[in-house]
Design a protein around this motif. Structure first.
Motif, short mmCIF file in Angstrom:
data_model
loop_
_atom_site.label_atom_id
_atom_site.label_comp_id
_atom_site.label_asym_id
_atom_site.label_seq_id
_atom_site.Cartn_x
_atom_site.Cartn_y
_atom_site.Cartn_z
N GLN A 23 -51.40 49.61 -6.94
CA GLN A 23 -52.57 48.73 -6.81
C GLN A 23 -53.58 49.31 -5.82
OE1 GLN A 23 -50.67 45.00 -5.56
NE2 GLN A 23 -51.25 44.12 -7.54
N MET A 24 -54.85 48.96 -6.00
CA MET A 24 -55.88 49.27 -5.02
C MET A 24 -56.46 47.91 -4.65
SD MET A 24 -57.66 52.62 -6.77
CE MET A 24 -58.21 51.95 -8.34
N GLU A 25 -56.16 47.47 -3.43
CA GLU A 25 -56.57 46.11 -3.05
C GLU A 25 -57.44 46.15 -1.81
OE1 GLU A 25 -53.73 42.93 -4.76
OE2 GLU A 25 -52.66 43.85 -3.10
N MET A 26 -58.38 45.22 -1.75
CA MET A 26 -59.23 45.10 -0.57
C MET A 26 -59.35 43.62 -0.25
SD MET A 26 -62.36 44.49 0.92
CE MET A 26 -63.41 44.08 -0.45
N GLN A 27 -59.03 43.29 1.01
CA GLN A 27 -59.17 41.90 1.47
C GLN A 27 -60.40 41.87 2.36
OE1 GLN A 27 -56.70 39.89 0.25
NE2 GLN A 27 -55.67 41.68 -0.56
N PHE A 28 -61.33 40.99 2.03
CA PHE A 28 -62.58 40.92 2.79
C PHE A 28 -62.59 39.59 3.54
CE2 PHE A 28 -67.26 40.78 3.19
CZ PHE A 28 -67.45 42.05 3.72
N PHE A 29 -62.62 39.67 4.87
CA PHE A 29 -62.48 38.48 5.72
C PHE A 29 -63.86 37.95 6.08
CE2 PHE A 29 -58.80 41.20 6.23
CZ PHE A 29 -57.76 40.31 5.97
N VAL A 30 -64.09 36.66 5.80
CA VAL A 30 -65.44 36.10 5.98
C VAL A 30 -65.38 34.77 6.73
CG1 VAL A 30 -66.19 37.17 3.82
CG2 VAL A 30 -65.43 34.79 3.78
N THR A 45 -49.69 44.69 -2.75
CA THR A 45 -49.92 45.38 -1.47
C THR A 45 -50.63 44.46 -0.48
OG1 THR A 45 -52.02 46.28 -2.26
CG2 THR A 45 -50.08 47.64 -2.59
N ALA A 46 -51.22 43.38 -0.99
CA ALA A 46 -52.08 42.51 -0.17
C ALA A 46 -51.41 42.02 1.11
CB ALA A 46 -52.52 41.31 -1.00
N GLN A 47 -50.12 41.68 1.04
CA GLN A 47 -49.48 41.09 2.22
C GLN A 47 -49.40 42.08 3.38
OE1 GLN A 47 -49.14 37.86 2.41
NE2 GLN A 47 -49.70 37.63 0.25
N GLY A 48 -49.33 43.38 3.05
CA GLY A 48 -49.34 44.41 4.11
C GLY A 48 -50.67 44.38 4.87
N ILE A 49 -51.71 43.95 4.19
CA ILE A 49 -53.02 43.82 4.84
C ILE A 49 -53.06 42.56 5.70
CG2 ILE A 49 -55.49 43.40 4.40
CD1 ILE A 49 -55.27 45.26 1.97
N PHE A 50 -52.59 41.45 5.14
CA PHE A 50 -52.65 40.19 5.91
C PHE A 50 -51.86 40.29 7.22
CE2 PHE A 50 -53.42 38.29 1.59
CZ PHE A 50 -54.75 37.98 1.85
N VAL A 51 -50.65 40.86 7.15
CA VAL A 51 -49.84 40.89 8.37
C VAL A 51 -50.42 41.87 9.41
CG1 VAL A 51 -47.70 40.17 7.21
CG2 VAL A 51 -48.16 42.60 7.52
N ASN A 52 -51.32 42.74 8.97
CA ASN A 52 -51.97 43.67 9.90
C ASN A 52 -53.37 43.23 10.30
OD1 ASN A 52 -50.32 46.06 10.63
ND2 ASN A 52 -50.04 46.14 8.41
N PHE A 53 -53.73 42.01 9.92
CA PHE A 53 -55.10 41.56 10.19
C PHE A 53 -55.47 41.73 11.68
CE2 PHE A 53 -57.73 38.11 11.88
CZ PHE A 53 -58.93 38.37 11.23
N LYS A 95 -48.25 30.27 10.58
CA LYS A 95 -47.23 29.21 10.63
C LYS A 95 -45.81 29.81 10.69
CE LYS A 95 -45.69 25.76 7.42
NZ LYS A 95 -46.01 25.23 6.08
N TYR A 96 -45.53 30.77 9.84
CA TYR A 96 -44.17 31.31 9.76
C TYR A 96 -43.82 32.24 10.92
CZ TYR A 96 -42.94 29.26 5.28
OH TYR A 96 -42.61 28.38 4.28
N SER A 97 -44.85 32.91 11.51
CA SER A 97 -44.57 33.85 12.60
C SER A 97 -44.69 33.17 13.96
CB SER A 97 -45.54 35.02 12.56
OG SER A 97 -46.87 34.55 12.82
N GLY A 98 -45.36 32.03 14.00
CA GLY A 98 -45.58 31.36 15.27
C GLY A 98 -46.67 32.05 16.11
N LYS A 99 -47.39 33.01 15.50
CA LYS A 99 -48.46 33.72 16.24
C LYS A 99 -49.81 33.11 15.85
CE LYS A 99 -45.70 37.23 17.58
NZ LYS A 99 -44.60 37.20 16.66
N LYS A 100 -50.71 33.15 16.79
CA LYS A 100 -52.05 32.64 16.48
C LYS A 100 -52.82 33.76 15.75
CE LYS A 100 -55.87 30.83 19.08
NZ LYS A 100 -56.40 30.67 20.41
N ILE A 101 -53.22 33.50 14.52
CA ILE A 101 -53.98 34.53 13.79
C ILE A 101 -55.38 33.98 13.55
CG2 ILE A 101 -54.03 36.04 11.77
CD1 ILE A 101 -51.06 35.75 11.48
N LYS A 118 -58.37 44.03 16.05
CA LYS A 118 -58.45 44.31 17.51
C LYS A 118 -58.67 45.80 17.77
CE LYS A 118 -56.80 40.28 19.56
NZ LYS A 118 -55.72 39.43 19.04
N THR A 119 -57.83 46.67 17.14
CA THR A 119 -57.93 48.11 17.47
C THR A 119 -59.21 48.71 16.90
OG1 THR A 119 -56.64 48.69 15.52
CG2 THR A 119 -55.42 48.43 17.57
N GLY A 120 -59.71 48.14 15.81
CA GLY A 120 -60.93 48.68 15.21
C GLY A 120 -62.17 47.94 15.69
#
Ligand code: GAP
Length: 513
Positions: free
Chosen positions: A267-274, A219-227, A349-355, A232-234
């Motif tokens: 899965q129960m996944e949590m990505q913590f951005f630091v 499930t993790a990639q669904g979190i990364f692509v929504n970073f 890199k793959y999307s060409g967007k600045k993340i 921004k919205t939160g």
């Protein structure tokens, strides 16, 4: 005394007999490594998920949840590395036509050496009794030393081959160790090949226009692509986390041990951005928090251990598993990984967007580093079931099967039982149910003797049985029977709600964290 293997078999049949887990599409003989949760299983599973979700989102103001789609743009999996590298090494036996994971065959062989050593140690302990010095025996007994040397040499050779992705060497190890197919008993092996574990399907109506897409293997990639969306919205400030619970799919080559290794799982996944450079501190923090979460359930502190990874994925700078003592040994239930900024950078890199994230305190932008906690709901379910299942001999030669589930996770919190089906007792029982049903999952049972009804509730782990008898009509009291002690108390109906709440309320559990 039943062996661990027999106990595990009993747990599996208990799960089926009492509506916890059924083989998928069983009327068609099932589908390998796919299972359905029954009426009690789904309640237990939902309680586990609720505990995790509350511990992540309610207890942390800087963690929010999402629910991303299972289907994702196929480039996601190119960027994450799953298309090229989410493989297991497989090998076939030409005689039995059975397929195995080459790494699992070798790991089982390593475990055999361990078992041999353990057997020698057990024998010696019996022989020498009190005066037995295990450490000295392990260092000096020639047979143990020989097994240990062979085991260590094999382990080292295996690690090297895996790290180098050397498939020929994996096959050679299998041949040199004389590993045979458990079905045919022969060494007639094919070469080792890589096998990608992702399931694919097609999206789109015409053959030419159809796009190959994958069922997400994590499930993790669904979190990364929504970073960026969530940040921004939160208006989230680093450090912050995104949590998600959802299905994942892997075409496992060898699916074993019931719901431990499935092809469709949750899965129960949590990505913590630091901030870069702080990740190892956060890694330690999450290791400890997650272990507290497990231990707070009271399944037994000695049943948990960390297993730090020797072999790190190229993008990780620390990784550990929380293992739980299942009837088939200590096994991974949860992974905690320090994944650097690999995933976000790859998607950029793959999307060409600045993340990136602009850090107002540092006045600079960077790609956050990530600590991931990833636990399988089904493995958690299995660890809870395995520790709860008990076959007890009672006084008077009677016996019972009881699930000593943590009350907070139990599918049914209380069962209300009129002693007899007449004299106004069922009506009074319904009244009692109506007092409780808005806050707790309550069952009603009026069939068979009270003893049989108790046993049925013991078998699904119901902490309280509440009996309504003739006296209840006069004194407004009921008999409460407790699952674990089987003791009985006379309790006022007006006190029932608080009695149940005090045992099953998740708040008390969360306060322990
Ligand atoms: N995002 C990281 C990740 O997916 P993983 O170690 O491959 O890491 C995490 O999986 C957890 O998912 C495991 O600790 C396990 O509990 C669960 N899991 C993985 N494969 C599974 C399977 N085939 N069946 C059931 N649970 C599985």
């Amino acid at each position: 005394m039943a062996t661990q293997e027999e106990t595990f078999k009993s747990i599996v049949s208990h799960c089926k007999e009492y509506g916890f887990v059924f083989p998928s599409s069983e009327i068609y003989d099932g589908l390998a490594a796919v299972y359905d949760y029954g009426q009690n299983g789904v309640e237990l599973k939902n309680n586990i998920k609720q505990y995790w979700w509350a511990a992540m989102t309610k207890l942390h103001e800087n963690i929010v949840g999402i629910d991303a789609a299972i289907f994702m743009h196929p480039t996601t999996w190119k960027a994450s590395g799953h298309v090229d590298a989410f493989n297991d090494p497989l090998i076939d036996n030409r005689d039995s036509k059975k397929r195995y994971r080459a790494d699992v065959l070798i790991e089982d062989q390593i475990a055999k050496y361990d078992e041999k050593i353990d057997k020698e140690v057990q024998k010696a302990r019996k022989r020498f009794g009190e005066s037995f010095d295990e450490a000295l025996y392990r260092q000096t007994n020639p047979r143990v030393v020989e097994h240990q040397q062979k085991r260590d040499a094999l382990h080292e050779r295996y690690q090297k081959a895996m790290n180098a992705n050397d498939l020929d060497e994996l096959k050679q190890i299998i041949l040199d160790e004389g590993i045979v197919c458990p079905i045919s008993g022969t060494r007639n092996w094919t070469d080792v090949r890589q096998f990608n574990l992702m399931f694919s399907t097609e999206m789109g109506s015409t053959a030419e226009g159809a796009m190959k897409i994958y069922l997400r293997p994590e499930t993790a990639q669904g979190i990364f692509v929504n970073f960026l969306n969530v940040q921004k919205t939160g208006r989230m400030k680093v450090p912050f986390g995104i949590a998600q619970i959802g299905k994942a799919f892997r075409n496992e080559i060898v699916a074993r041990q019931f719901v431990f290794r499935m092809r469709e799982f949750e899965q129960m996944e949590m990505q913590f951005f630091v901030r870069p450079g702080t990740e190892l501190e956060w890694f330690e923090h999450w290791k400890q928090f997650r272990l507290r979460w497990h231990k707070a359930l009271g399944l037994g502190d000695e049943k948990y251990r960390f297993h730090d990874h020797d072999k790190l994925a190229h993008y990780a700078n620390a990784a550990t598993d929380i293992e739980f003592l299942m009837p088939f040994g200590f096994k991974e239930v949860e992974g905690i990984h320090s994944r650097t900024n690999f995933d976000l950078s790859q998607h950029a890199k793959y999307s060409g967007k600045k993340i990136e994230y602009f850090d107002p305190e540092l006045n600079e932008s960077y790609t956050p580093y990530v600590i991931e906690t990833s636990i399988g709901v089904d493995r958690m379910f299995l660890s809870v079931m395995c520790s709860a299942y008990k076959e007890e001999q009672l006084e008077g030669g009677d016996s019972r099967v009881v699930l000593s589930l943590p009350p907070v996770l139990a599918p049914v919190k209380a069962c209300v039982m009129p002693l007899v089906k007449k004299d106004g007792l069922p009506e009074k029982a319904r009244e009692v149910m109506d007092l409780l049903r808005f806050d707790f999952n309550i069952q009603y049972d009026e069939k068979d003797s009270i003893g049989k009804r108790y046993r049925r509730q013991d078998a699904i782990g119901t902490p309280f049985c509440i009996t309504i008898d003739h006296d209840t009509l006069n004194d407004e009291c009921v008999t409460v029977r407790y699952r674990d002690t089987m003791k009985q108390d006379r309790v006022k109906i007006s006190e029932l709600h608080e009695l149940i709440r005090s045992q099953v309320d998740m708040t008390d559990l969360l306060r322990k964290l």
